[in-house]
Write a protein that holds these residues in place. Structure first.
Motif, short mmCIF file in Angstrom:
data_model
loop_
_atom_site.label_atom_id
_atom_site.label_comp_id
_atom_site.label_asym_id
_atom_site.label_seq_id
_atom_site.Cartn_x
_atom_site.Cartn_y
_atom_site.Cartn_z
N GLN A 43 0.85 -1.19 0.00
CA GLN A 43 0.00 0.00 0.00
C GLN A 43 0.89 1.24 0.00
OE1 GLN A 43 -3.44 -0.34 -0.18
NE2 GLN A 43 -2.83 -2.47 -0.43
N SER A 44 0.40 2.31 -0.59
CA SER A 44 1.15 3.56 -0.62
C SER A 44 1.42 4.03 0.81
CB SER A 44 0.35 4.61 -1.39
OG SER A 44 1.06 5.82 -1.43
N TRP A 45 2.61 4.47 1.07
CA TRP A 45 3.03 4.93 2.39
C TRP A 45 3.65 6.31 2.19
CZ3 TRP A 45 7.34 6.87 4.59
CH2 TRP A 45 7.52 6.78 5.97
N GLN A 46 3.20 7.28 2.93
CA GLN A 46 3.79 8.60 2.76
C GLN A 46 3.61 9.46 4.01
OE1 GLN A 46 1.81 10.13 -0.68
NE2 GLN A 46 0.07 10.88 0.48
N MET A 47 4.53 10.39 4.16
CA MET A 47 4.42 11.38 5.22
C MET A 47 3.47 12.47 4.75
SD MET A 47 8.37 11.77 6.45
CE MET A 47 8.97 12.06 4.80
N THR A 48 2.80 13.09 5.71
CA THR A 48 1.93 14.22 5.41
C THR A 48 2.35 15.37 6.30
OG1 THR A 48 0.28 13.70 7.10
CG2 THR A 48 0.02 12.63 4.94
N ASN A 49 1.70 16.50 6.14
CA ASN A 49 1.98 17.64 7.02
C ASN A 49 1.61 17.36 8.46
OD1 ASN A 49 3.29 19.37 5.30
ND2 ASN A 49 1.45 20.50 4.73
N ALA A 50 0.75 16.37 8.69
CA ALA A 50 0.34 16.01 10.05
C ALA A 50 1.37 15.11 10.74
CB ALA A 50 -1.01 15.32 10.02
N THR A 51 2.30 14.52 9.98
CA THR A 51 3.31 13.64 10.56
C THR A 51 4.22 14.43 11.48
OG1 THR A 51 3.27 12.24 8.58
CG2 THR A 51 5.14 11.97 10.07
N ARG A 52 4.31 14.00 12.75
CA ARG A 52 5.14 14.68 13.74
C ARG A 52 6.46 13.94 13.97
NH1 ARG A 52 5.60 18.92 14.96
NH2 ARG A 52 5.84 18.74 17.18
N LEU A 53 6.47 12.64 13.69
CA LEU A 53 7.67 11.84 13.97
C LEU A 53 7.82 10.77 12.91
CD1 LEU A 53 10.01 10.79 15.77
CD2 LEU A 53 8.28 9.49 17.04
N LEU A 54 9.03 10.67 12.37
CA LEU A 54 9.39 9.56 11.49
C LEU A 54 10.43 8.73 12.23
CD1 LEU A 54 9.42 7.93 8.89
CD2 LEU A 54 11.09 9.56 7.98
N ILE A 55 10.08 7.49 12.49
CA ILE A 55 11.00 6.53 13.11
C ILE A 55 11.64 5.76 11.97
CG2 ILE A 55 11.21 4.57 14.67
CD1 ILE A 55 8.53 5.56 15.96
N LEU A 56 12.94 5.88 11.84
CA LEU A 56 13.65 5.30 10.70
C LEU A 56 14.69 4.30 11.17
CD1 LEU A 56 14.16 5.38 7.63
CD2 LEU A 56 15.73 7.29 8.06
N ALA A 57 14.54 3.06 10.71
CA ALA A 57 15.51 2.01 11.01
C ALA A 57 16.30 1.73 9.74
CB ALA A 57 14.80 0.75 11.50
N THR A 58 17.59 1.99 9.79
CA THR A 58 18.41 1.83 8.59
C THR A 58 19.31 0.60 8.66
OG1 THR A 58 20.10 3.31 9.48
CG2 THR A 58 18.39 4.30 8.08
#
Length: 159
Positions: A43-58
């Motif tokens: 499914q499409s996954w995207q940040m929006t202006n409402a996103t306050r936190l992006l948890i990123l595991a690299t």
């Protein structure tokens, strides 16, 4: 005159292409670049202006820390905090990704944005074996934190 104009236009376009190809590292005060990816269910996954936190595991270690925490939380934990979780699987061999990683991720109760192209994150902040926490305000990066273990991640999330 026409040849000169064409040469100038080509020079400008070449400069623009180079500046896009060799972008600046993502830093506080910048708008995060768009991350057009899919989740573990395609499914499409995207940040929006409402996103306050992006948890990123690299890396695998960071993914384990995030998943261990999220697996103990309510399935609405991320959405209630206007948070998203993305995992960079680009360094994993394709066979391993398709045979093991994606099927395991599909079992999770929360969405995980899947990054298959490492170039998308090449200028994004990261630390070895640490979870990257990108705090946002209407798409602008306000703060960057790193959590190496469950305790640090819980503290950063206010748990």
């Amino acid at each position: 005159p026409l040849r000169h104009l064409i040469r100038c236009c080509l020079l400008v376009l070449s400069s623009l292409a180079l500046s896009c190809a060799y972008g600046e590292p993502v830093s506080v005060g910048q708008t995060l670049p768009e991350l057009a990816i899919h989740d573990q269910h395609e499914q499409s996954w995207q940040m929006t202006n409402a996103t306050r936190l992006l948890i990123l595991a690299t890396n695998r270690s960071a993914s384990g820390v995030v998943q261990n925490l999220l697996n103990t939380q309510d399935k609405h934990f991320l959405s209630s905090r206007h948070a998203l979780y993305a995992a960079d699987l680009s360094r994993m061999p394709g066979l391993i990704t398709r045979s093991f990683a994606l099927p395991a991720l599909r079992e999770l109760a929360y969405p995980v944005g899947i990054v298959m192209n490492g170039q998308l994150l090449k200028d994004w902040p990261r630390h070895d074996k640490a979870v990257t926490l990108l705090w946002l305000n209407k798409g602008t990066l306000e703060r960057i934190e790193f959590a190496q273990d469950d305790t640090q991640l819980r503290h950063a999330l206010g748990l």
